[in-house]
Scaffold this active site. Sequence first.
Site, mmCIF file in Angstrom:
data_model
loop_
_atom_site.group_PDB
_atom_site.id
_atom_site.type_symbol
_atom_site.label_atom_id
_atom_site.label_comp_id
_atom_site.label_asym_id
_atom_site.label_seq_id
_atom_site.Cartn_x
_atom_site.Cartn_y
_atom_site.Cartn_z
ATOM 1 C CB ALA A 63 -0.865 0.142 1.327
ATOM 2 N N GLY A 104 0.803 -5.282 0.678
ATOM 3 C CA GLY A 104 -0.509 -5.223 -0.256
ATOM 4 C C GLY A 104 0.116 -5.822 -1.752
ATOM 5 C CD GLU A 107 -2.535 -7.755 2.173
ATOM 6 O OE1 GLU A 107 -2.231 -6.538 1.802
ATOM 7 O OE2 GLU A 107 -2.930 -8.235 3.382
ATOM 8 C CD GLU A 127 1.413 -5.903 5.121
ATOM 9 O OE1 GLU A 127 2.295 -6.617 5.537
ATOM 10 O OE2 GLU A 127 0.626 -5.610 4.176
#
Length: 703
Positions: A63, A104, A107, A127
């Site tokens: 992210a 992310g 992910e 994270e």
Amino acid sequence: MTDVVTTRDQDGIRIITLNNPPVNALSVAVVTGLRDAVAAAEADGSVTGMVVTGEGSAFIAGADIREFGKPRPKDAPLLHDVLDGFDAISKPLVAAINGVALGGGLEVALGCNYRVAGHKALVGLPEVNLGIIPGAGGTQRLPRLTGAETALDMITSGKPVRADKAAALGIVDAIADSDVVGDAVEFAKARAAEGGPYQRVSEKDDKIADDRGNAGLFENWRKKIARSARGFDAPWACIDAVEAAVNLPFAQGREKEREIFTGLVNGDKAAAQRYAFFGEREVARVPDIPKDTPVAKIDKVGIIGCGTMGGGIAMNFLNAGIPVTVLEIEQAALDRGLATVRANYERSVKSGRFTAEQVDERMARIEGTTDMGAFADVDMVIEAAVEKMDVKKQVFAKLDETCKPGAILATNTSTLDIDEIASATSRPEAVCGTHFFSPANVMKLMENVRGAKSSKETLATVMAVAKKIGKVGVMVGNCDGFVGNRMLYAYTRQANFLLEEGALPAQVDKVIYDFGFPMGPFQMSDLAGIDVGYYVREERDKRFGLTDKRTSKIADRLFEMGRYGQKNGKGWYLYDETTRARTSDPAVEALILEESGRLGIERREISDQEILERCLYPLVNEGARILEEGIAARPVDIDMVWLFGYGFPRYRGGPMFWADLVGLPTVLERLEAFRKIDPDWIEPAPLLRELAGAGKGFKDFAK
Ligand code: HSC
């Protein structure tokens, strides 16, 4: 498509490329573009499958961290919704992992049906380092591919794994030969030719079935991380989320993950850890040193002193592949120093960090000498001799005669005046400080000190050296103790006064430990050596004549009693000879009480809160003075010194960041109160008054 997401078709496969330099972070625009591109390919009858990849050397680094904690556009899609939507796609979706796939990024790959990785790809869920958990399905999908144990390891440590290991763990389905996108296209074509249904990670169950209901597995992990995760919230939350993945249906587990993620991402600890992430990178950009400043090539380094510091410093260079020559005056000291370096490496072999071969390679790069003539061709010298000005000046005069023109002459002094040291040479422009922290092969800080005449090239070079040897280099100005130790004095001074007033070492140490430091001031003093502290104070008193101000004499008395700390088993505490276990010593308590009596101080009960504030607010106050004087250019420089040199808890961001969270008016008000107790040393800094008065924080500081 959009600027950040482009598409092209090859043999019926839609290649969707994310292009958001430098690392293809998943900004709102990228997530929107990805969602739309997948939807368009799904709707396009000429498309039989899709490949998602990243432009440049990264797949996706996660992210966009810069967007956390900021308001989002109302209609911005959420990554986890977009990825859950992938499960409804009827065509095979393949991730072509061309480089790092982190957070992310992984992910996204886990949301695809299949993953093809390039040899150099690196996948992980880091994270936890940002004070959060993976929030877009990572805690739910990864265990479904690897089993809970591996997922817990990867998610609680945040450590990424290389492509080959990822394949062995079941995270990626294939490793590409050389053309990862080409191979992913072939992979997608083959799956499309076979026809669906295609694998959905969210539906896999075989790897977690055995872990279901196994509460002991998760309890063991909680025990395992108890030490390293002390004070942090995220590692524990990672375990909770994986436990939910194992025990709940996917949709409910996802809900739980989302709930935990949302609870963490807006908290102070996550904000502090994001600040630390960017701060670590920010300090490398020194405001007055342009990016294009020429940097000298450092291919060979000389180090003066092969004691604890010199040997530790040498190891950093050896690890980075840079040959080192170490100098000691006597052969016996040299032999001892080199043997210690080898012994340190051999411990790393035992712990599995290095192989025996890697140690041999490193030891082959180090040479010992007792003759400074061996420094004639080195590119940089780091002097780590005793902390005595006359010795340093003699050494630097000799270095000036010996070293080639252009060589950098650096000192590892922790307190002494760089300009005075430089004055012993004919090339003050090549002289600066490179202050390492003990143990120098472990602690990441390199406090680089500029002298009045240090050239920009010299400073740019030592900052580049820090990066090369894996340190966080912070550029600071020249003053007594520079940034770190100058602030440390302000803190330890108050810690000592607290003993005279009514506290005991164990109480003070516990408060500081509970705040999140690895140890309190008295444990640290025992570790560093009470004798070392004594000599530093002696030198400083000689130079600055501080004797007219009241200072605590307890540490001096311990020194006079021959209590040097851990090294001889007694200091502020007693240490067991074999186990090194620490216990309080009634003799020290008696000494403290005697000092209170001698000073006519009536001992009082001191609260833990007062201890914390008395120790840390003066430290912050000294930080404010350091900013005023330009010794540090920005609050972030001070904060990174404290995170990487002194173990200030990362989840508090550093003293200046933390003070902003406390609120500067509170810090000021308490300092004013403490000033009544200690008028000699506590005087709020004008900058602190100014910022507090204006309702601002250090974050608003601009010189
Ligand atoms: C995440 O992914 C959360 C997810 O679970 C999604 C949650 C969504 C849920 C929503 C629910 C409501 N963002 O390090 P470098 C910048 S959290 C923004 O010098 P290298 C970096 O600041 C993220 N910027 O290069 C620097 O900028 P500068 C998890 C990022 O080659 C530049 O890129 N991911 C960024 O040594 C170059 O970076 C991570 O924690 C990011 N994600 O290392 C990975 N990543 O030039 C963090 C980098 O202006 N990144 N930047 O200073 C890294 O570990 C390293 O940067 C790399 C590259 C290994 C990627």
